[in-house]
Design an enzyme around this catalytic site. Structure first.
Site, PDB file in Angstrom:
ATOM      1  N   CYS A  88       6.506  -6.473  15.213  1.00 31.10           N
ATOM      2  CA  CYS A  88       5.926  -5.636  16.276  1.00 31.10           C
ATOM      3  C   CYS A  88       4.449  -6.027  16.456  1.00 31.10           C
ATOM      4  O   CYS A  88       3.682  -6.001  15.487  1.00 31.10           O
ATOM      5  CB  CYS A  88       6.036  -4.157  15.913  1.00 31.10           C
ATOM      6  SG  CYS A  88       7.710  -3.682  15.434  1.00 31.10           S
ATOM      7  N   GLU A  92       0.835  -1.201   0.000  1.00 34.03           N
ATOM      8  CA  GLU A  92       0.000   0.000   0.000  1.00 34.03           C
ATOM      9  C   GLU A  92       0.870   1.251   0.000  1.00 34.03           C
ATOM     10  O   GLU A  92       1.968   1.269   0.533  1.00 34.03           O
ATOM     11  CB  GLU A  92      -0.919  -0.024   1.222  1.00 34.03           C
ATOM     12  CG  GLU A  92      -1.921  -1.152   1.102  1.00 34.03           C
ATOM     13  CD  GLU A  92      -2.909  -1.222   2.241  1.00 34.03           C
ATOM     14  OE1 GLU A  92      -4.030  -1.678   2.006  1.00 34.03           O
ATOM     15  OE2 GLU A  92      -2.570  -0.820   3.368  1.00 34.03           O
ATOM     16  N   CYS A  99       3.404   8.330   1.493  1.00 33.21           N
ATOM     17  CA  CYS A  99       3.941   7.297   2.391  1.00 33.21           C
ATOM     18  C   CYS A  99       4.147   6.022   1.580  1.00 33.21           C
ATOM     19  O   CYS A  99       3.190   5.489   1.016  1.00 33.21           O
ATOM     20  CB  CYS A  99       2.955   7.063   3.538  1.00 33.21           C
ATOM     21  SG  CYS A  99       3.469   5.725   4.633  1.00 33.21           S
ATOM     22  N   CYS A 122       1.381  -3.859  15.033  1.00 33.71           N
ATOM     23  CA  CYS A 122       1.431  -3.367  13.646  1.00 33.71           C
ATOM     24  C   CYS A 122       0.836  -4.379  12.684  1.00 33.71           C
ATOM     25  O   CYS A 122       1.229  -5.553  12.687  1.00 33.71           O
ATOM     26  CB  CYS A 122       2.891  -3.085  13.281  1.00 33.71           C
ATOM     27  SG  CYS A 122       3.135  -2.737  11.533  1.00 33.71           S
ATOM     28  N   CYS A 138      -0.683   4.945  10.116  1.00 33.32           N
ATOM     29  CA  CYS A 138       0.484   4.156  10.505  1.00 33.32           C
ATOM     30  C   CYS A 138       0.047   2.833  11.099  1.00 33.32           C
ATOM     31  O   CYS A 138      -0.809   2.793  11.963  1.00 33.32           O
ATOM     32  CB  CYS A 138       1.259   4.858  11.611  1.00 33.32           C
ATOM     33  SG  CYS A 138       2.068   6.328  11.096  1.00 33.32           S
ATOM     34  N   CYS A 183       6.731  -7.746   6.689  1.00 30.71           N
ATOM     35  CA  CYS A 183       7.849  -7.295   7.526  1.00 30.71           C
ATOM     36  C   CYS A 183       8.213  -8.416   8.484  1.00 30.71           C
ATOM     37  O   CYS A 183       7.329  -9.084   9.021  1.00 30.71           O
ATOM     38  CB  CYS A 183       7.447  -6.043   8.307  1.00 30.71           C
ATOM     39  SG  CYS A 183       8.799  -5.366   9.290  1.00 30.71           S
TER      40      CYS A 183
END
Ligand code: SAH
Ligand code: SF4
Length: 345
Positions: free
Chosen positions: A120, A93, A109, A123, A333, A116
């Protein structure tokens, strides 16, 4: 025959050679670059200075870019989120956020990886682990498609992925962004969990961007839970790498701190964070947690966020609270995913 690579995967010399093979002249490669980058024209059919024959050959043999826009969502403040899918099915995205001030240009962004590996727990981007790295042209294409939504003034590498774990591709893409789209070093921010050895190496090259380090805690033990891939790397080492970055590049570091209600948002946390950052020239961005489904964390109360901020400021630090934009479109975020959510299908 199509090689399967798109125009923007080729460097200048390769592009000139490929266009010649397709019956054009070498300078046509520069014409195409300029049409796509300077005039934001992403359709060969609209490049009227190329012959009709060349245009139709290009359309079948050399795609201008490889991403396909599979969904677009928009919030009331004008933020738009693109879901881009590459030929192998991998998707990321990219979020386009117009400035609140007219005529200022937007912030884009961008994602650096598909998924990833850092893990975390707050997230959405890392929930499925790492699928693969993006190539330099896949990172650059996000800028091409992003600026088609409106001119860009700034960029943040804060989408999906950990930029320092795909640094070579990112560096190459940002170099093109700087030299050809013209977004300067102070207008591009790369956000990382801060692998110290990598940061120290990168600082020596003085790369064209600002650095943001995601800290999230003043405690080694808590940070190891919040940023699992960094367990075992003391916060002091990360802060030293930040100091070294400032000393080497002359650009201050921003520290990011996701405020998780009841987890790391107490005044005691704020005081300990202030002690850690004392005597450092740095800005702290406090990002109130944006809830993601099936999660153990809570959004911080507004007064807890404000108190946290005030404690830092009283201790002489520069801090801001960033209530996220784009939350309505799941574009804030940590809400970015590598798959279309049901409402996009
Ligand atoms: N991997 C890099 C860059 C992408 S994440 C990094 O972690 O820095 C960009 C920022 O969004 C990071 O500061 C990250 O901690 C924050 N973030 C992740 N999930 C979030 C969530 N659910 N709510 C608010 N911020 C979040
Ligand atoms: Fe990866 Fe950054 Fe998300 Fe952590 S916050 S999982 S490092 S994208």
């Amino acid at each position: 025959m199509s090689t399967g690579r798109s125009f923007f995967a080729l460097d200048r010399d390769e592009a000139r050679a490929r266009i010649t093979e397709l019956g054009g002249r070498p300078f046509h490669a520069d014409v195409i670059r300029s049409e796509a980058i300077d005039r934001r024209n992403l359709d060969y059919a609209e490049m009227s200075s190329l012959s009709r024959e060349l245009r139709s050959r290009l359309a079948t043999e050399l795609p201008l870019y490889s991403a396909e826009e599979v969904a677009r969502s928009r919030t009331s403040d004008g933020t738009q989120k693109l879901l881009l899918r590459f030929p192998d099915g991998a998707a990321v995205e990219t979020v386009h956020m117009p400035s609140r001030r007219r005529g200022r240009g937007a912030t884009l962004c961008v994602s650096s990886q598909v998924g990833c590996s850092v893990g975390c727990p707050f997230c959405a981007s890392g929930k499925a682990g790492l699928v693969r790295n993006l190539t330099h042209d896949e990172i650059f294409e996000q800028f091409l498609l992003g600026q088609a939504l409106g001119p860009l003034a700034r960029s943040v590498v804060m989408g999906i992925g950990e930029p320092l774990l795909n640094y070579e591709a990112l560096r190459r893409a940002l170099e093109t962004v700087r030299s050809e789209i013209g977004i300067g070093a102070r207008k591009i921010t790369v956000s990382t969990v801060g692998f110290p050895t990598r940061l120290n190496r990168i600082a020596r090259e003085n790369p064209p961007f600002q650095l943001a380090i995601s800290l999230h805690s003043p405690d080694d033990e808590q940070r190891a839970r919040l940023v699992p891939a960094m367990a075992g790397i003391p916060i002091e080492e990360i802060l030293s790498a930040g100091d070294n970055w400032f000393a080497t590049t002359g650009r201050e570091v921003t520290y990011e701190y996701v405020l998780l209600g009841g987890e790391n948002d107490s005044e005691d946390h704020a005081e300990r964070l202030a002690r850690r950052l004392q005597n450092r020239r740095a800005t702290i961005n406090l990002i109130p947690y944006n809830p993601i489904p099936d999660d153990e964390f809570a959004r911080p109360a507004a007064d807890a966020a404000n108190r946290f901020h005030d404690t830092l400021v009283q201790k002489g630090l520069v801090a801001t609270v960033r209530w996220s934009r784009g939350a309505e479109a799941d574009a804030a975020c940590g809400q970015l995913r590598i798959q279309a959510s049901p409402q996009h299908r």
